[in-house]
Design a protein around this motif. Structure first.
Motif, PDB file in Angstrom:
ATOM      1  N   ASP A  86      31.190  24.374  21.571  1.00 26.09           N
ATOM      2  CA  ASP A  86      30.031  23.564  21.961  1.00 26.09           C
ATOM      3  C   ASP A  86      30.236  22.099  21.556  1.00 26.09           C
ATOM      4  O   ASP A  86      29.905  21.181  22.322  1.00 26.09           O
ATOM      5  N   LEU A  87      30.753  21.889  20.372  1.00 30.88           N
ATOM      6  CA  LEU A  87      31.007  20.531  19.900  1.00 30.88           C
ATOM      7  C   LEU A  87      32.007  19.824  20.805  1.00 30.88           C
ATOM      8  O   LEU A  87      31.804  18.655  21.177  1.00 30.88           O
ATOM      9  N   TYR A  88      33.057  20.512  21.173  1.00 31.63           N
ATOM     10  CA  TYR A  88      34.077  19.893  22.025  1.00 31.63           C
ATOM     11  C   TYR A  88      33.501  19.551  23.400  1.00 31.63           C
ATOM     12  O   TYR A  88      33.751  18.467  23.935  1.00 31.63           O
ATOM     13  N   ASN A  89      32.721  20.451  23.961  1.00 30.05           N
ATOM     14  CA  ASN A  89      32.098  20.188  25.261  1.00 30.05           C
ATOM     15  C   ASN A  89      31.131  19.007  25.183  1.00 30.05           C
ATOM     16  O   ASN A  89      31.063  18.180  26.108  1.00 30.05           O
ATOM     17  N   ALA A  90      30.419  18.923  24.070  1.00 30.76           N
ATOM     18  CA  ALA A  90      29.516  17.789  23.874  1.00 30.76           C
ATOM     19  C   ALA A  90      30.311  16.488  23.762  1.00 30.76           C
ATOM     20  O   ALA A  90      29.909  15.444  24.289  1.00 30.76           O
ATOM     21  N   TYR A  91      31.435  16.565  23.079  1.00 29.29           N
ATOM     22  CA  TYR A  91      32.281  15.370  22.928  1.00 29.29           C
ATOM     23  C   TYR A  91      32.815  14.896  24.286  1.00 29.29           C
ATOM     24  O   TYR A  91      32.842  13.682  24.569  1.00 29.29           O
ATOM     25  N   LEU A  92      33.247  15.813  25.126  1.00 26.92           N
ATOM     26  CA  LEU A  92      33.771  15.439  26.435  1.00 26.92           C
ATOM     27  C   LEU A  92      32.716  14.711  27.270  1.00 26.92           C
ATOM     28  O   LEU A  92      33.053  13.828  28.074  1.00 26.92           O
ATOM     29  N   LYS A  93      31.459  15.059  27.072  1.00 24.77           N
ATOM     30  CA  LYS A  93      30.373  14.354  27.752  1.00 24.77           C
ATOM     31  C   LYS A  93      30.124  12.991  27.093  1.00 24.77           C
ATOM     32  O   LYS A  93      29.843  11.999  27.761  1.00 24.77           O
ATOM     33  N   GLU A  94      30.244  12.975  25.775  1.00 29.08           N
ATOM     34  CA  GLU A  94      29.931  11.769  25.000  1.00 29.08           C
ATOM     35  C   GLU A  94      30.858  10.602  25.334  1.00 29.08           C
ATOM     36  O   GLU A  94      30.438   9.437  25.327  1.00 29.08           O
ATOM     37  N   ILE A  95      32.113  10.885  25.609  1.00 30.07           N
ATOM     38  CA  ILE A  95      33.094   9.802  25.801  1.00 30.07           C
ATOM     39  C   ILE A  95      32.819   8.988  27.061  1.00 30.07           C
ATOM     40  O   ILE A  95      33.431   7.933  27.257  1.00 30.07           O
ATOM     41  N   ALA A  96      31.918   9.452  27.894  1.00 26.38           N
ATOM     42  CA  ALA A  96      31.580   8.691  29.100  1.00 26.38           C
ATOM     43  C   ALA A  96      30.730   7.459  28.767  1.00 26.38           C
ATOM     44  O   ALA A  96      30.606   6.553  29.586  1.00 26.38           O
TER      45      ALA A  96
END
Length: 211
Positions: A36-46
């Motif tokens: 979940d953290l990694y998926n959230a991070y992938l969204k965050e980098i936008a």
């Protein structure tokens, strides 16, 4: 916060909530939330505006030893941007994801050989924060490469001395290998109180609570 509370905050619309959740995941070492953290991070980098949240997510991914994040982290490291907190965090996580054990400083040595200030400062932190114990050959090489990091082309007195992490780690290393280095750090700290503090304690073989 409960596990459910943290997960809700991780996907909140508020950057502050997501930042707090990431910090809590790392603090509690919540491996159940790693995906979940990694998926959230992938969204965050936008969103470049949320760099503080990205920093906490990157650091937490390293603490969780989430290997799937390595390609993303390596991309940041290779860009090698100086005076950049995301790069500083990525260097720490790169070391944690690449090392084979707490005795393996190979990734640190790798980054020291090409990195700008953010990379070299970041990659040294896991040595002290994680109380890494490299072998004698690696310790000697680390000291050689970091001896004069206070003269790094990107460094000025407005930043923390990049030797802070390794000086702290020396508390658990053979004093015959580290004594001269620690005394050199103290002599060249130029008023950098944190470096002096960890160096003095490491000379006594005492780990300190790192900032």
């Amino acid at each position: 916060m409960t596990l459910d509370d943290i997960k809700i905050k991780l996907f909140s619309k508020k950057s502050g909530d997501r930042k707090r959740a990431a910090k809590e995941i790392g603090k509690q070492n919540l491996t159940l939330l790693a995906d979940d953290l990694y998926n959230a991070y992938l969204k965050e980098i936008a969103d470049k505006r949320t760099w503080e949240t990205q920093v906490e997510m990157i650091l937490a991914l390293g603490v969780l030893d989430f290997k799937n994040a390595l390609p993303q982290i390596e991309q940041i490291v290779r860009a090698n941007i100086s005076h950049d907190m995301i790069t500083y965090a990525a260097a720490q996580t790169y070391v944690r994801l690449k090392r084979n054990s707490l005795n393996d400083a190979t990734p640190v040595l790798e980054l020291l050989k090409f990195g700008g200030l953010s990379i070299v400062s970041g990659c040294l932190n896991p040595l002290g924060y994680d109380k890494m114990l490299p072998n004698e050959n690696q310790i000697n090489e680390l000291i050689k490469l970091t001896w004069d990091l206070h003269k790094h082309k990107d460094y000025d007195s407005g930043y923390s001395d990049p030797r802070y992490g390794i000086a702290a780690a020396c508390a658990g290393w053979d004093k015959n290998l580290t004594k001269d280095f620690l005394e050199h750090c103290i002599a060249t700290a130029n008023g950098n109180t944190p470096l002096e503090y960890v160096s003095e304690n490491s000379l006594k073989g005492k780990y300190v609570k790192l900032r």
